[in-house]
Design a protein around this motif. Structure first.
Motif, PDB file in Angstrom:
ATOM      1  N   GLU A 299       0.831  -1.197   0.000  1.00 10.66           N
ATOM      2  CA  GLU A 299       0.000   0.000   0.000  1.00 10.66           C
ATOM      3  C   GLU A 299       0.873   1.258   0.000  1.00 10.66           C
ATOM      4  N   PRO A 300       0.485   2.301  -0.724  1.00 10.52           N
ATOM      5  CA  PRO A 300       1.271   3.541  -0.688  1.00 10.52           C
ATOM      6  C   PRO A 300       1.192   4.195   0.684  1.00 10.52           C
ATOM      7  N   LEU A 301       2.068   5.145   0.913  1.00  9.26           N
ATOM      8  CA  LEU A 301       2.081   5.904   2.162  1.00  9.26           C
ATOM      9  C   LEU A 301       1.665   7.336   1.853  1.00  9.26           C
ATOM     10  N   LEU A 302       0.637   7.823   2.582  1.00  5.31           N
ATOM     11  CA  LEU A 302       0.167   9.195   2.421  1.00  5.31           C
ATOM     12  C   LEU A 302       0.830  10.060   3.484  1.00  5.31           C
ATOM     13  N   ILE A 303       1.542  11.072   3.044  1.00  8.86           N
ATOM     14  CA  ILE A 303       2.298  11.930   3.950  1.00  8.86           C
ATOM     15  C   ILE A 303       1.661  13.313   3.962  1.00  8.86           C
ATOM     16  N   ALA A 304       1.415  13.827   5.175  1.00 11.41           N
ATOM     17  CA  ALA A 304       0.887  15.180   5.349  1.00 11.41           C
ATOM     18  C   ALA A 304       1.879  15.956   6.207  1.00 11.41           C
ATOM     19  N   GLY A 305       2.658  16.798   5.569  1.00 19.96           N
ATOM     20  CA  GLY A 305       3.692  17.517   6.304  1.00 19.96           C
ATOM     21  C   GLY A 305       4.762  16.567   6.790  1.00 19.96           C
ATOM     22  N   THR A 306       4.886  16.429   8.120  1.00 21.31           N
ATOM     23  CA  THR A 306       5.864  15.502   8.697  1.00 21.31           C
ATOM     24  C   THR A 306       5.195  14.276   9.307  1.00 21.31           C
ATOM     25  N   GLN A 307       3.917  14.053   8.992  1.00 21.63           N
ATOM     26  CA  GLN A 307       3.168  12.930   9.548  1.00 21.63           C
ATOM     27  C   GLN A 307       2.742  11.969   8.438  1.00 21.63           C
ATOM     28  N   ILE A 308       2.564  10.719   8.822  1.00 25.67           N
ATOM     29  CA  ILE A 308       2.043   9.709   7.905  1.00 25.67           C
ATOM     30  C   ILE A 308       0.558   9.545   8.208  1.00 25.67           C
ATOM     31  N   ALA A 309      -0.273   9.873   7.229  1.00 22.04           N
ATOM     32  CA  ALA A 309      -1.728   9.833   7.422  1.00 22.04           C
ATOM     33  C   ALA A 309      -2.255   8.424   7.205  1.00 22.04           C
ATOM     34  N   ASP A 310      -3.355   8.128   7.894  1.00 20.96           N
ATOM     35  CA  ASP A 310      -4.004   6.826   7.722  1.00 20.96           C
ATOM     36  C   ASP A 310      -4.767   6.799   6.401  1.00 20.96           C
TER      37      ASP A 310
END
Length: 376
Positions: free
Chosen positions: A267-278
């Motif tokens: 699964e890809p990783l969704l990144i928001a700023g410096t966090q990894i979003a669910d």
């Protein structure tokens, strides 16, 4: 130096032994009386002194038989007084040189053997160099097909990619990626991995990557693209069990949402700023080439401001971890990525370096990372 004398005449054999003793030659001399015996002893020899007239072989037939053996040693042909032309023909057929019985002394025989062995080694080294150069050129062409320049000119979606070959460098893998921007602003991207290593797998990866780009540019619906790629894979693969995993992402023109499809791929990783979003719960789906007429379904994802989507091949998560029998896995990768995100936006090289260090050296499998970024 190990020399094999192939001579059925006892008198001629004694003469050769005497000449080598006269020259104090540092040789271990073995003798075969027939070509069949010589074939059994060939693997332990660096040079063969071959008489062309043997009980079970005559003329150049014996020379051809010995030269056809894998890793055949250097061969010096021994001819009679009246057979000089036959010696010349033997050299043309692949012998290193020829010597005329009765017209050679110990020093000449010694130099002839040494020259033949060194020339054979030089020819073999040149052959290996040429083969290596051809292989490198072929791999370079395949890599250009697997990892092409993306078609994102004028798009506000940024793209960053990394590719690191596995530890067995001469066995090219089938990792591939691509990205295409459409006139309406939609951005499509794919990353995939053909199972196995080698030129056949790499060529299949190139075929799938080109087919994907053609399908996207033709306007085929995202839901149908993987089904068509599955048909291409089945038609083009070189073995019944060959399959391919893939992750395909479509970013909407307004950049507020994306849809991704998984065909047996991480699964890809969704990144928001410096966090990894669910991400929403997704169905991974089967790899390409496993089930005929399988229908892959997409997962819709809302995109936060400043989003990034990281897609990667499984070489990144299958490395070893010290004092653990399990592979690295997605959870540990996420921990590494989260830590590296705190250090700054240029995390891709740092993550690969840390995963490689945990593995204790070069990763076995190729690693490809494709990062889509909000450019607004």
């Amino acid at each position: 130096m190990r020399v094999l004398l192939v001579e059925d005449d006892d008198g001629d054999a004694l003469l050769v032994e005497a000449l080598l003793e006269e020259a104090s030659a540092p040789f271990v001399l073995s003798r075969a009386g027939t070509l069949a015996e010589a074939e059994e002893m060939l693997a332990d020899s660096e040079c063969v002194l071959l008489d062309l007239g043997l009980p079970d072989s005559h003329g150049l037939a014996g020379l051809h038989r010995l030269l056809a053996k894998p890793d055949a040693p250097a061969i010096l042909v021994l001819t009679g007084h009246d057979d000089e032309q036959e010696g010349i023909n033997a050299v043309a057929a692949g012998a290193e040189d020829f010597l005329i019985k009765g017209k050679v002394d110990g020093e000449l025989l010694l130099r002839g053997v040494r020259y033949a062995v060194e020339r054979r080694r030089a020819d073999f080294a040149e052959f290996q160099l040429r083969e290596t150069s051809l292989l490198a050129a072929e791999q370079s062409r395949l890599e250009r097909g697997l990892l092409p320049p993306p078609l994102l000119q004028g798009s506000d979606v940024g793209l960053d990619v990394r590719y690191q070959p596995g530890g067995q460098r001469m066995l090219l893998g089938g990792d591939f990626y691509d990205a295409v921007g459409m006139p309406d602003g939609t951005v499509h991207a794919i990353i995939g991995d053909v199972c196995g290593h080698g030129p056949d797998e790499a060529a299949l990866g190139v075929c799938l990557r080109i087919a994907w780009r053609a399908l996207v540019l033709s306007g085929a619906p995202a839901e149908k693209v993987l089904q068509t790629l599955d048909q291409v894979l089945v038609a083009e693969r070189h073995g019944e069990g060959i399959f391919t995993t893939a992750c395909m992402v479509t970013v909407a023109p307004d950049r507020r949402s994306a849809r991704y499809f998984l065909a047996g791929h991480p699964e890809p990783l969704l990144i928001a700023g410096t966090q990894i979003a669910d991400l929403p719960q997704s169905k991974i789906g089967v790899p390409l080439g496993v089930l005929p007429d399988y229908a892959w379904t997409g997962v819709d994802v809302p995109l936060p401001s400043g989003w990034s989507i990281a897609c990667y091949t499984d070489g990144l998560i299958e490395g070893r971890v010290p004092d653990d029998v399990d592979r690295l896995g997605v959870e540990r990768l996420s921990e590494i990525l989260h830590r590296q995100l705190q250090e700054g936006p240029d995390w891709m090289d740092s993550v690969i370096a840390e995963v490689t260090e945990l593995n204790g050296g070069a990763l076995d499998d190729d690693v490809a990372i494709l990062l889509l970024k909000d450019g607004k």
